[in-house]
Design a protein around this motif. Structure first.
Motif, mmCIF file in Angstrom:
data_model
loop_
_atom_site.group_PDB
_atom_site.id
_atom_site.type_symbol
_atom_site.label_atom_id
_atom_site.label_comp_id
_atom_site.label_asym_id
_atom_site.label_seq_id
_atom_site.Cartn_x
_atom_site.Cartn_y
_atom_site.Cartn_z
ATOM 1 N N HIS A 248 0.830 -1.212 0.000
ATOM 2 C CA HIS A 248 0.000 0.000 0.000
ATOM 3 C C HIS A 248 0.860 1.256 0.000
ATOM 4 O O HIS A 248 0.541 2.256 -0.661
ATOM 5 N N THR A 249 1.959 1.211 0.761
ATOM 6 C CA THR A 249 2.881 2.357 0.787
ATOM 7 C C THR A 249 3.478 2.601 -0.592
ATOM 8 O O THR A 249 3.564 3.751 -1.069
ATOM 9 N N VAL A 250 3.869 1.516 -1.251
ATOM 10 C CA VAL A 250 4.449 1.646 -2.590
ATOM 11 C C VAL A 250 3.418 2.226 -3.565
ATOM 12 O O VAL A 250 3.721 3.144 -4.357
ATOM 13 N N ALA A 255 1.757 6.560 -6.854
ATOM 14 C CA ALA A 255 0.717 7.415 -7.413
ATOM 15 C C ALA A 255 1.057 8.891 -7.262
ATOM 16 O O ALA A 255 0.608 9.735 -8.049
ATOM 17 N N ALA A 256 1.886 9.207 -6.248
ATOM 18 C CA ALA A 256 2.304 10.598 -6.047
ATOM 19 C C ALA A 256 3.470 10.984 -6.937
ATOM 20 O O ALA A 256 3.975 12.115 -6.844
ATOM 21 N N GLY A 257 3.936 10.049 -7.759
ATOM 22 C CA GLY A 257 4.980 10.378 -8.716
ATOM 23 C C GLY A 257 6.373 9.943 -8.333
ATOM 24 O O GLY A 257 7.339 10.213 -9.046
ATOM 25 N N GLU A 258 6.540 9.239 -7.198
ATOM 26 C CA GLU A 258 7.870 8.787 -6.788
ATOM 27 C C GLU A 258 8.271 7.534 -7.567
ATOM 28 O O GLU A 258 7.429 6.735 -7.993
ATOM 29 N N LYS A 259 9.570 7.374 -7.728
ATOM 30 C CA LYS A 259 10.086 6.203 -8.441
ATOM 31 C C LYS A 259 10.205 5.007 -7.485
ATOM 32 O O LYS A 259 10.438 5.181 -6.283
ATOM 33 N N VAL A 260 10.073 3.816 -8.058
ATOM 34 C CA VAL A 260 10.137 2.587 -7.259
ATOM 35 C C VAL A 260 11.503 2.451 -6.595
ATOM 36 O O VAL A 260 11.602 1.981 -5.449
#
Length: 311
Positions: A248-250, A255-260
């Motif tokens: 869920h955190t990932v 969704a906020a635009g951060e990279k994996v």
């Protein structure tokens, strides 16, 4: 020249030499026709206590380097009409790491089998190649080849230590009999030395079939237990690296635009060997792929139902 060297030479010269062809009672002969300075390997390895030596020198009293002359053959020992000596090779086995081999080892040792002649391993009977069992058979065959008048016995604690497959157990018994080896069990319905003739063979086949049936019952019970646990949501194996909370955190941060790659560095594994470390980027991607597949499956089912209803 020591007494040990003379004793070694006497023991070696009790055997013929397969290389130079000399008969018992004579030292080995070199190609030049002189007495060889050392005994040939194929000859002194027939003496068990010298089998691992690299070389056995010819004593001075045999005249190494001098012209070879045949010696006096040793007297032939009278053959006893009594029973030959028994030589036992022990084998112990259990299936899982949680089971203990020590009770079997203690029983074999208490029966008089030296520890260096007991082979043991933790391996399932489903594994066809069992290294220690093969080593025990090879040792028994080698001893029988060097001591044909002795009775060589492969001893196990009970029949199922050899295996639980009826055909395999029968094949093992036939293999031992074909090589002149005896099979002995210390416990169970066939305790004692197995007689491959007559009623002994019939009883062995019967109890081998019972051992196979017992194994099938154990396997069936295990599978039923796993199925029951699965229906209750209990699944075996290692815990997942990416938990639901981590997933869920990932998803939220992705969704906020951060990279994996950046998200994976902030995650912490809660259990297992890598507890306290961050999961690999590949693990995160695999968890995302599994989530996407699981999420798409209900939609695909509903679409198929709608298409079928419209036909």
């Amino acid at each position: 020249m020591t007494d040990a060297e003379i004793r070694d030479a006497d023991d070696v010269e009790r055997h013929p030499c397969p290389r130079c062809g000399v008969q018992p009672g004579s030292p080995c002969r070199a190609r030049s026709g002189a007495v060889a300075g050392t005994y040939h390997t194929g000859r002194f390895t027939q003496v068990p206590r010298l089998a691992k030596m690299l070389r056995v020198p010819t004593p001075v009293d045999r005249g190494p380097g001098q012209p070879w002359r045949p010696g006096t053959p040793p007297p032939v020992a009278p053959r006893s009409d009594g029973p030959a000596a028994d030589i036992r090779i022990g084998y112990a086995r259990c299936s899982t790491l949680r089971q203990e081999l020590q009770p079997q080892l203690d029983a074999l040792a208490a029966y008089g089998i030296p520890r260096d002649k007991i082979f043991s391993e933790k391996i399932s009977t489903r594994v066809r190649l069992r290294p220690q069992f093969e080593a025990a058979l090879a040792t028994a065959r080698e001893i029988k080849a060097h001591a044909p008048h002795c009775r060589v016995i492969v001893t196990v604690y009970e029949m199922k230590r050899l295996g639980r497959d009826g055909a395999e157990l029968t094949a093992i018994a036939d293999h031992l009999a074909a090589h002149g080896l005896a099979l002995e069990m210390l416990a169970g319905p066939l305790a004692g030395i197995y007689d491959p003739a007559g009623h002994g063979r019939i009883l062995f086949a019967f109890f081998a079939a019972l051992a196979e049936t017992e194994r099938d019952s154990i396997r069936e019970g295990t599978l039923e237990g796993l199925d029951a646990a699965a229906r209750q949501g209990k699944h075996g194996g290692r815990p997942p690296v990416i938990t639901e909370d981590m997933l869920h955190t990932v998803l939220r941060r992705q969704a906020a635009g951060e990279k994996v790659e950046a998200i994976a560095q902030d995650l912490v594994i809660a259990s297992g060997k890598r507890r306290g470390q961050s999961p690999s980027v590949a693990s995160v991607y695999r968890a995302l792929a599994a989530h996407a597949k699981a999420s798409a499956y209900p939609d695909a089912v509903e679409a198929a139902r709608a298409e079928f209803a419209g036909l």
